[in-house]
Design a protein around this motif. Structure first.
Motif, PDB file in Angstrom:
ATOM      1  N   PHE A  39      -6.050  -3.128   8.049  1.00  0.00           N
ATOM      2  CA  PHE A  39      -6.161  -1.702   7.759  1.00  0.00           C
ATOM      3  C   PHE A  39      -7.589  -1.216   7.923  1.00  0.00           C
TER       4      PHE A  39
ATOM      5  N   LEU B 165       0.826  -1.216   0.000  1.00  0.00           N
ATOM      6  CA  LEU B 165       0.000   0.000   0.000  1.00  0.00           C
ATOM      7  C   LEU B 165       0.858   1.263   0.000  1.00  0.00           C
TER       8      LEU B 165
ATOM      9  N   ALA C  97      -6.661   5.989   4.983  1.00  0.00           N
ATOM     10  CA  ALA C  97      -7.465   7.061   5.583  1.00  0.00           C
ATOM     11  C   ALA C  97      -7.634   8.283   4.680  1.00  0.00           C
TER      12      ALA C  97
ATOM     13  N   PRO D 211      -3.514   2.563  -5.347  1.00  0.00           N
ATOM     14  CA  PRO D 211      -4.059   1.471  -4.550  1.00  0.00           C
ATOM     15  C   PRO D 211      -5.059   1.993  -3.524  1.00  0.00           C
TER      16      PRO D 211
ATOM     17  N   SER E 168      -7.092   0.993   0.341  1.00  0.00           N
ATOM     18  CA  SER E 168      -7.075   0.096   1.492  1.00  0.00           C
ATOM     19  C   SER E 168      -8.481  -0.212   1.995  1.00  0.00           C
ATOM     20  N   SER E 169      -9.450   0.618   1.601  1.00  0.00           N
ATOM     21  CA  SER E 169     -10.830   0.276   1.954  1.00  0.00           C
ATOM     22  C   SER E 169     -11.801   0.880   0.951  1.00  0.00           C
ATOM     23  N   VAL E 170     -12.939   0.257   0.833  1.00  0.00           N
ATOM     24  CA  VAL E 170     -13.942   0.643  -0.146  1.00  0.00           C
ATOM     25  C   VAL E 170     -15.321   0.563   0.497  1.00  0.00           C
TER      26      VAL E 170
ATOM     27  N   PHE F 266     -15.687  -2.477   3.052  1.00  0.00           N
ATOM     28  CA  PHE F 266     -14.642  -3.499   3.014  1.00  0.00           C
ATOM     29  C   PHE F 266     -13.279  -2.861   3.205  1.00  0.00           C
ATOM     30  N   ALA F 267     -12.469  -3.478   4.037  1.00  0.00           N
ATOM     31  CA  ALA F 267     -11.103  -2.994   4.222  1.00  0.00           C
ATOM     32  C   ALA F 267     -10.148  -4.178   4.177  1.00  0.00           C
ATOM     33  N   LEU F 268      -8.979  -3.954   3.646  1.00  0.00           N
ATOM     34  CA  LEU F 268      -7.948  -4.982   3.690  1.00  0.00           C
ATOM     35  C   LEU F 268      -7.659  -5.299   5.150  1.00  0.00           C
TER      36      LEU F 268
ATOM     37  N   HIS G 280      -7.500   5.415   0.725  1.00  0.00           N
ATOM     38  CA  HIS G 280      -6.183   4.803   0.834  1.00  0.00           C
ATOM     39  C   HIS G 280      -5.493   5.309   2.083  1.00  0.00           C
TER      40      HIS G 280
ATOM     41  N   ALA H 149      -7.823   2.348   9.146  1.00  0.00           N
ATOM     42  CA  ALA H 149      -7.081   3.321   8.351  1.00  0.00           C
ATOM     43  C   ALA H 149      -8.019   4.328   7.699  1.00  0.00           C
ATOM     44  N   ASP H 150      -9.220   4.481   8.217  1.00  0.00           N
ATOM     45  CA  ASP H 150     -10.157   5.473   7.678  1.00  0.00           C
ATOM     46  C   ASP H 150     -10.452   6.523   8.740  1.00  0.00           C
TER      47      ASP H 150
END
Lengths: 260, 260
Positions: A256, A38, B230, B190, B192-194, A251-253, B228, A259-260
Motif C-alpha cells: 500500500f 484495511l 490515500a 486503521p 495504511s501509512s504514517v 512508512f507504509a504497509l 488511510h 495508497a497516498d
DNA sequence: AAGTGGTCTAGACCACACG
DNA sequence: GTGTGGTCTAGACCACTTC
C-alpha cells in the motif's frame, strides 16, 4: 470519503479473496489480506480463516500462505496463536523505522556542498578530564574526536566521539583525510548491537560558538553507542541546530505504498 | 580484547558451519552465518557459498537455507544477486527501529502517575484562522484538539492535533473522558501509512506557559501524519520538554541480543 | 482429543545477470 | 549458455493450546 464503514461493513465475501495477479503469489496474498483488514472486512479482534482454509480460498500451497501471514505478523497487523488461530491486532505498530544515515549523505542527497573539519583529536583516559563512558572500565584508553560537519559552509552537525582504543587500535594511525570517522568505523568495524537516544538540548556557549547559533538555541541530539560482541566500540553524540536539521521517515504497509 | 582480527582472520573452515542445535534450524543457520560475518571470517565484499553449497554444508533443505539468508538480507547484512551470488554488505544498517508509543504508556511504564487535559477543542476550516494542513483541500472541515499530558502533575507533552472530519465523522461526538484522542483514533481508525518528522524547537511564550518551562527552552517535537488508503486521517504535533523526555532504542542483530 | 500454527524436506520451474 | 537466487507445491511431523 467517510471511512466509518465499519458499522456497515460486510463480512468478507469469496470475492475478497481474489488475487490481482501482480508479482509473487505470497505478496498477492499479503495484499489481499491486508486490504480486507484495511477496508474493515476484518476488524480488530476478528479471527482470520486458518491456513488450511486460506490454502483453499487462494488456491495456493500452505507454505505460500504461511509466508504471507508470517509477514503480516511481523508488521504487527495480526497476531498468531496455535489452536486459537490468527487474530487481527487491536492496535497497530508503535515502532517505526527512522533513517539515521551518515550526515554526509544527508547533505549530499540534498544537493548541498559537504565538508567536515576535525576540531579536536586527543588520546584520553576514561574517567579523567571530564570524559567518562560508563560502558567501559575507568582507566581505559580512549580516542576523543570532535568533528564539525558543514553543508554549504554552514555547520549542520557537531560530532563528539569516543572510541575504545582497545577494540579499534588501528584508528590511532588513521588521519581521516578522505573519510569521516563515522564512515571509517562503519566500514572497518562491524557491530552486533546499537543503542540510540534522541533528545533536545539548548546550546551552551561552546556549542553555540561552534555551530554558529545563538546561545540557548534548540538542538537535536542523537546519541549512538555501538557494540560488537559485547565489546563497546564507539559512542557518539551528534548535535544538530534545530532549524537546519530534522529526521524524516515515511512508512507504509507493504503493498500500500502508493495508497497516498 | 582487540577486534582487529581481520588482518589475521582465517577463511571459514568447515567447523564454522557447525550448528548449535538451539531452536529452529533456519535460526541456527542464520546465527551461524551472522557469526561468521561478525567474527570476520567473511568480510565486507566477500561472497558467501551458494544456496546449493550451504544446503550441503548445513545438511538442510534449500528452503530452510533460503529462509535464513533472506532474513539476513532484510537486515542488510548481506546483499543477494542472481548469478553473482550473495555478498556481505560493505555497510551496515542505516535505518533503525525507534519506538514511539502513546505518551500515556511511556509515563505509566516509568511508574509515574499519568493524566491528560483537553485544553482546546474546536471545529475549524482548513486554511482559516491560522490552521493549515496542506495534505487536505482548503475549506475542509477539521477538528482541532490541544491536549496536555502530565506525569506526576508535570507536563511532558503538548499534543496539537488536526483530524479530518470527513474521514472520521464519529469523532465529533466523542468526549474523550476515558481515552486520549491518540488512543481513540488508533483503536477506531486503521491506517495504511504514517509519516514522522523529528526536530528540536525553542519554546515560544505560549508553549513555555503551557509546558511550564522557560521561554526559549529546547523541546523535542515529533510530528506524525497518518493516512488511510490515500485519505489523510490526522496530523499531530507532539512537543516535549527537552529535559523531561527522550526516545530510546536498542537494536541487536537477531541471535546476538545477549552479546552485550 | 483435536485444531492451529511452526517447521522441514524434496523436487521443480523460472527469471535474471554475467561471461 | 549457465549459475544463482526467487518462488512454488505436496506432503509431512511436531508443539502448543484450547476444547
Amino acid at each position: 470519503m467517510a471511512l466509518g464503514s465499519k458499522e456497515t461493513s460486510q463480512p468478507p465475501s469469496s470475492d475478497d479473496f481474489a488475487l490481482d495477479g501482480e508479482g509473487p503469489l505470497f505478496r498477492q496474498i499479503e495484499r489481499a489480506i491486508t486490504g480486507m483488514i484495511l477496508r474493515g472486512h476484518y476488524k480488530a479482534g476478528d479471527r482470520l480463516p486458518s491456513e488450511a482454509d486460506l490454502t483453499t480460498k487462494f488456491g495456493a500451497s500452505r507454505q505460500t500462505v504461511n509466508k504471507a501471514i508470517t509477514e503480516l505478523a511481523k508488521q504487527t497487523l495480526v497476531a498468531r496463536n496455535r489452536r486459537a488461530g490468527t487474530v487481527v491486532s487491536a492496535r497497530f505498530q508503535e515502532t517505526f523505522q527512522l533513517p539515521l544515515p551518515d550526515i554526509s549523505e544527508v547533505v549530499l542527497e540534498r544537493g548541498d556542498l559537504y565538508e567536515f573539519r576535525i576540531l579536536k583529536r586527543d588520546r584520553v583516559v576514561n574517567g579523567e578530564s571530564g570524559m567518562t563512558w560508563s560502558a567501559i572500565p575507568k582507566g581505559s584508553a580512549l580516542l576523543y574526536l570532535e568533528v564539525l560537519h558543514l553543508a554549504n559552509d554552514a555547520p549542520v552537525q557537531l560530532e563528539r566521539r569516543l572510541v575504545n582504543l582497545a577494540a579499534v587500535p588501528r584508528i590511532a594511525k588513521e588521519t581521516f583525510n578522505d573519510t569521516t570517522p563515522g564512515k571509517w568505523l562503519l566500514a572497518k568495524i562491524p557491530w552486533s548491537s546499537v543503542r540510540h537516544q534522541l533528545r533536545a538540548t539548548a546550546a551552551d556557549n561552546a556549542l553555540a560558538g561552534i555551530l554558529g547559533v545563538a546561545v540557548g538555541a534548540a538542538c537535536l541530539v542523537v546519541e549512538r553507542q555501538t557494540f560488537h560482541l559485547a565489546v563497546p566500540i564507539t559512542r557518539v553524540q551528534m548535535t544538530h541546530p534545530g532549524d537546519r536539521f530534522q529526521i524524516d521517515s515515511l512508512f507504509a504497509l507493504s503493498g500500500f505504498e502508493n495508497a497516498d
